[in-house]
Design a protein around this motif. Sequence first.
Motif, mmCIF file in Angstrom:
data_model
loop_
_atom_site.group_PDB
_atom_site.id
_atom_site.type_symbol
_atom_site.label_atom_id
_atom_site.label_comp_id
_atom_site.label_asym_id
_atom_site.label_seq_id
_atom_site.Cartn_x
_atom_site.Cartn_y
_atom_site.Cartn_z
ATOM 1 N N SER A 425 23.658 13.894 -2.791
ATOM 2 C CA SER A 425 23.001 12.870 -3.259
ATOM 3 C C SER A 425 23.771 12.415 -4.721
ATOM 4 C CB SER A 425 21.604 13.278 -3.643
ATOM 5 O OG SER A 425 21.648 14.460 -4.375
ATOM 6 N N LYS A 426 24.514 13.268 -5.346
ATOM 7 C CA LYS A 426 24.873 13.130 -6.636
ATOM 8 C C LYS A 426 26.332 12.068 -6.461
ATOM 9 C CE LYS A 426 23.536 17.338 -9.160
ATOM 10 N NZ LYS A 426 23.851 18.414 -9.607
ATOM 11 N N ILE A 427 26.804 12.216 -5.282
ATOM 12 C CA ILE A 427 28.005 11.481 -5.005
ATOM 13 C C ILE A 427 27.828 9.988 -4.254
ATOM 14 C CG2 ILE A 427 30.339 11.637 -3.596
ATOM 15 C CD1 ILE A 427 30.027 14.608 -3.453
ATOM 16 N N ILE A 428 26.753 9.825 -3.407
ATOM 17 C CA ILE A 428 26.497 8.664 -2.613
ATOM 18 C C ILE A 428 25.529 7.827 -3.357
ATOM 19 C CG2 ILE A 428 27.580 9.716 -0.825
ATOM 20 C CD1 ILE A 428 24.788 9.770 0.526
ATOM 21 N N LYS A 429 24.646 8.434 -4.290
ATOM 22 C CA LYS A 429 23.469 7.776 -4.993
ATOM 23 C C LYS A 429 24.003 6.221 -5.118
ATOM 24 C CE LYS A 429 20.029 7.935 -8.168
ATOM 25 N NZ LYS A 429 19.340 8.951 -9.309
ATOM 26 N N GLY A 430 23.106 5.388 -4.796
ATOM 27 C CA GLY A 430 23.346 3.898 -5.118
ATOM 28 C C GLY A 430 24.829 3.247 -4.458
ATOM 29 N N LYS A 431 25.111 3.928 -3.538
ATOM 30 C CA LYS A 431 26.508 3.273 -2.744
ATOM 31 C C LYS A 431 26.079 3.322 -1.509
ATOM 32 C CE LYS A 431 29.623 5.518 -6.367
ATOM 33 N NZ LYS A 431 30.612 6.552 -6.443
ATOM 34 N N VAL A 432 26.869 2.364 -0.896
ATOM 35 C CA VAL A 432 27.042 2.163 0.550
ATOM 36 C C VAL A 432 28.085 3.345 1.068
ATOM 37 C CG1 VAL A 432 27.606 0.792 2.780
ATOM 38 C CG2 VAL A 432 26.338 -0.125 0.821
ATOM 39 N N SER A 433 27.756 4.246 1.847
ATOM 40 C CA SER A 433 28.634 5.502 2.166
ATOM 41 C C SER A 433 28.773 5.526 3.654
ATOM 42 C CB SER A 433 28.055 6.513 1.528
ATOM 43 O OG SER A 433 27.600 6.473 0.287
ATOM 44 N N ILE A 434 30.086 5.988 3.854
ATOM 45 C CA ILE A 434 30.776 6.493 5.266
ATOM 46 C C ILE A 434 30.732 7.950 5.204
ATOM 47 C CG2 ILE A 434 32.480 6.591 6.831
ATOM 48 C CD1 ILE A 434 31.211 3.795 6.770
ATOM 49 N N LEU A 435 30.012 8.774 6.103
ATOM 50 C CA LEU A 435 30.122 10.073 6.165
ATOM 51 C C LEU A 435 30.683 10.454 7.547
ATOM 52 C CD1 LEU A 435 26.523 11.449 4.800
ATOM 53 C CD2 LEU A 435 28.750 10.999 3.617
ATOM 54 N N ASN A 436 31.969 10.986 7.371
ATOM 55 C CA ASN A 436 32.553 11.203 8.730
ATOM 56 C C ASN A 436 32.503 12.756 9.016
ATOM 57 O OD1 ASN A 436 36.020 12.017 9.432
ATOM 58 N ND2 ASN A 436 34.607 11.099 10.994
ATOM 59 N N PHE A 437 31.959 12.826 10.133
ATOM 60 C CA PHE A 437 31.629 14.459 10.424
ATOM 61 C C PHE A 437 32.772 14.608 11.706
ATOM 62 C CE2 PHE A 437 27.697 13.068 8.870
ATOM 63 C CZ PHE A 437 27.149 14.065 8.266
ATOM 64 N N PHE A 438 33.560 15.680 11.268
ATOM 65 C CA PHE A 438 34.885 15.869 12.202
ATOM 66 C C PHE A 438 35.354 17.427 12.226
ATOM 67 C CE2 PHE A 438 36.652 16.318 8.130
ATOM 68 C CZ PHE A 438 38.130 17.023 8.107
ATOM 69 N N PRO A 509 34.320 13.182 16.873
ATOM 70 C CA PRO A 509 33.557 12.638 15.498
ATOM 71 C C PRO A 509 32.302 12.017 15.429
ATOM 72 C CG PRO A 509 35.392 10.887 16.711
ATOM 73 C CD PRO A 509 35.180 12.271 17.675
ATOM 74 N N THR A 510 31.415 12.087 14.825
ATOM 75 C CA THR A 510 30.249 11.247 14.380
ATOM 76 C C THR A 510 30.231 10.696 12.913
ATOM 77 O OG1 THR A 510 29.103 12.494 15.801
ATOM 78 C CG2 THR A 510 28.007 11.414 14.226
ATOM 79 N N ILE A 511 29.965 9.503 12.839
ATOM 80 C CA ILE A 511 29.952 8.808 11.431
ATOM 81 C C ILE A 511 28.590 8.246 11.325
ATOM 82 C CG2 ILE A 511 30.727 6.618 10.290
ATOM 83 C CD1 ILE A 511 33.466 6.871 11.907
ATOM 84 N N PHE A 512 27.961 8.555 10.040
ATOM 85 C CA PHE A 512 26.777 7.999 9.415
ATOM 86 C C PHE A 512 27.308 7.133 8.858
ATOM 87 C CE2 PHE A 512 23.689 12.205 9.697
ATOM 88 C CZ PHE A 512 23.901 11.978 11.102
ATOM 89 N N ILE A 513 26.457 5.848 8.630
ATOM 90 C CA ILE A 513 26.578 4.738 7.670
ATOM 91 C C ILE A 513 25.530 4.740 6.797
ATOM 92 C CG2 ILE A 513 27.174 2.516 7.343
ATOM 93 C CD1 ILE A 513 28.536 2.350 10.127
ATOM 94 N N VAL A 514 25.440 4.832 5.490
ATOM 95 C CA VAL A 514 24.315 5.227 4.772
ATOM 96 C C VAL A 514 24.278 4.038 3.637
ATOM 97 C CG1 VAL A 514 22.978 6.846 3.302
ATOM 98 C CG2 VAL A 514 24.843 7.652 5.064
ATOM 99 N N ASP A 515 22.923 3.638 3.483
ATOM 100 C CA ASP A 515 22.769 2.643 2.477
ATOM 101 C C ASP A 515 22.599 2.901 1.028
ATOM 102 O OD1 ASP A 515 20.157 3.648 2.225
ATOM 103 O OD2 ASP A 515 19.038 1.637 3.259
ATOM 104 N N ARG A 516 22.282 2.310 -0.012
ATOM 105 C CA ARG A 516 22.374 2.873 -1.449
ATOM 106 C C ARG A 516 21.004 3.490 -1.486
ATOM 107 N NH1 ARG A 516 22.783 -2.873 -1.694
ATOM 108 N NH2 ARG A 516 24.666 -3.736 -2.485
#
Length: 546
Positions: A425-438, A509-516
């Motif tokens: 949460s400290k890294i992605i807070k307030g950002k649109v983020s791509i989380l790539n699980f691999f 691979p699985t990708i999460f697209i996360v909002d702000r």
Amino acid sequence: MERKMKKFLFYFVLILSFLSVSSENYFKSLGQIKIKSNSDSIFVVKNLDYYSKYTLKPSKKGEFLIKTDKGDSIIVIEDSSENLLDIYFFKNLKVDNIVEYKTEIFQNYNLDDSLLVYLKKSFNLKKDYDSYSKLLDFQLERDYQKADSLLKFYYLSDTTNLNIIYKNSIVLKDMNKNEEAFNILKKATNYLDNSDISFNIALELIFDYEKLDTTFLNYLLGFTYKNFYKNEDFIYVLYQSMDLYDKKIIDDKILKEMEKLFDYEISDDVRFSVCAFFIDKEYSVEKSVQNLVNLYESDIYGSYGDWLNYYLAKGYLLLKDYKECEKYLNVAENEFNLKGKEIFQIGFDYGLATDDREKIQTYGIKLLSENMFDDKISQIVEKKIGLKRKDIEKKVYDYLKSQMDTFKLPDFEIENMNGEKTDISKIIKGKVSILNFFSSNCPYCKKEIPILNKIKESYKNNKNFEFLAISSDNQKEPLKKFINETNFSYSVFYKGSSLMDSLKIEGVPTIFIVDRDNKVRFVKVGYYDELYGYLKTRMEFLKSLK
């Protein structure tokens, strides 16, 4: 002299051991076995059913009397310490059954010397893969240093025995002697027949196609297509031949071989796969559609109903039967909720073919939701419907808003390659983020890295976006090698397998697209050729949300 004496004693003991386990005791059905022993009790096991083992006391004469029942095949006697005392067989039992029973019994009681004798005896009787595999595995477990000599000994004992050859190839591969394994398998093709082992040998070579010339590869494919279309693993040959065709390693002749399968008693899986492949290649479409119609009422509908309807819609579109195309298109979307570029493309092409403006707009917007930067589709929608680019973008965003997930990403601790831990949460807070699980051993994860690097590069000057990769690897070294080989530019974290389990990620691979707000809005599972447009469209959409 001393050496010769030792050698003599060795073989003398071996012969005595063999004789001791070769003599058989027999009984008649509905009779009685009498055993004399100084023990105060014995255990009796009938038909190797150890759960029904019972204790027997001696008679007044000091004899143990065991009643034999109809259906008894084997009776095992143990002493009071549960050591093997004797074995009795039904008198009409065949030799190979006796050998099989004794092999199992000696294994149960850890009598290795006797077991080895009977493993050899079993193989000499059967000459099959199972008996040879058990014999070789038994010997290798006890003396792996002799692996080379054992493999050579058995191979030279019968250079045409496919069971020996196939098992030896497996062991050689385990020893990282892939070239040796390949060579003996290739020699074995001179002796191939209709056995399952022949199929396995052909399959191994087909998957090792890079070492084969095209003529020989085509021979092996033709051999398996002709003789093993009923084999439950034939579908792997089919998939491999499709891949080889796509890579232009084999030519159109393989399509003829596939088409012949329609006339054979093949599995529904094979039939469906051939039909789908042909429709994608626009080859023998009419015959493929008819075969799919015949599958419509089969058991396969429960597993592939969505794609069965998809390929029927696509097939009928190619045949210009637009009524049937629309019928199956509606089932795929409404009954199975099938989404994605493939089904949207059929709807769009159907709209163009029938000049249906509503379908052109509906499916055009859906197609652009997969990649808003596809100028070709945008231009067609502009021309046919009269929408401006800004209006198209708004409709795409409205559609994406209706398709968003509402999954709140839980906070969790992640560990980077330097061993430093932090909350995500400290890294992605307030950002649109791509989380790539691999995973470092996943070929499709590796294949999509250039696309992931490209999407990050396109946002390199924008601090409102974050790009993280979480690996299931627990070891750093293979992961470091993966990162170096792919030039992966994301912030990489590892030891993520338990996290993936908690997030119910079933594959990579699985990708999460996360909002702000740390909500997972879109999830993409598996490799996707057009991943760049897919990700950029969604990131721009999430950026636009207030």
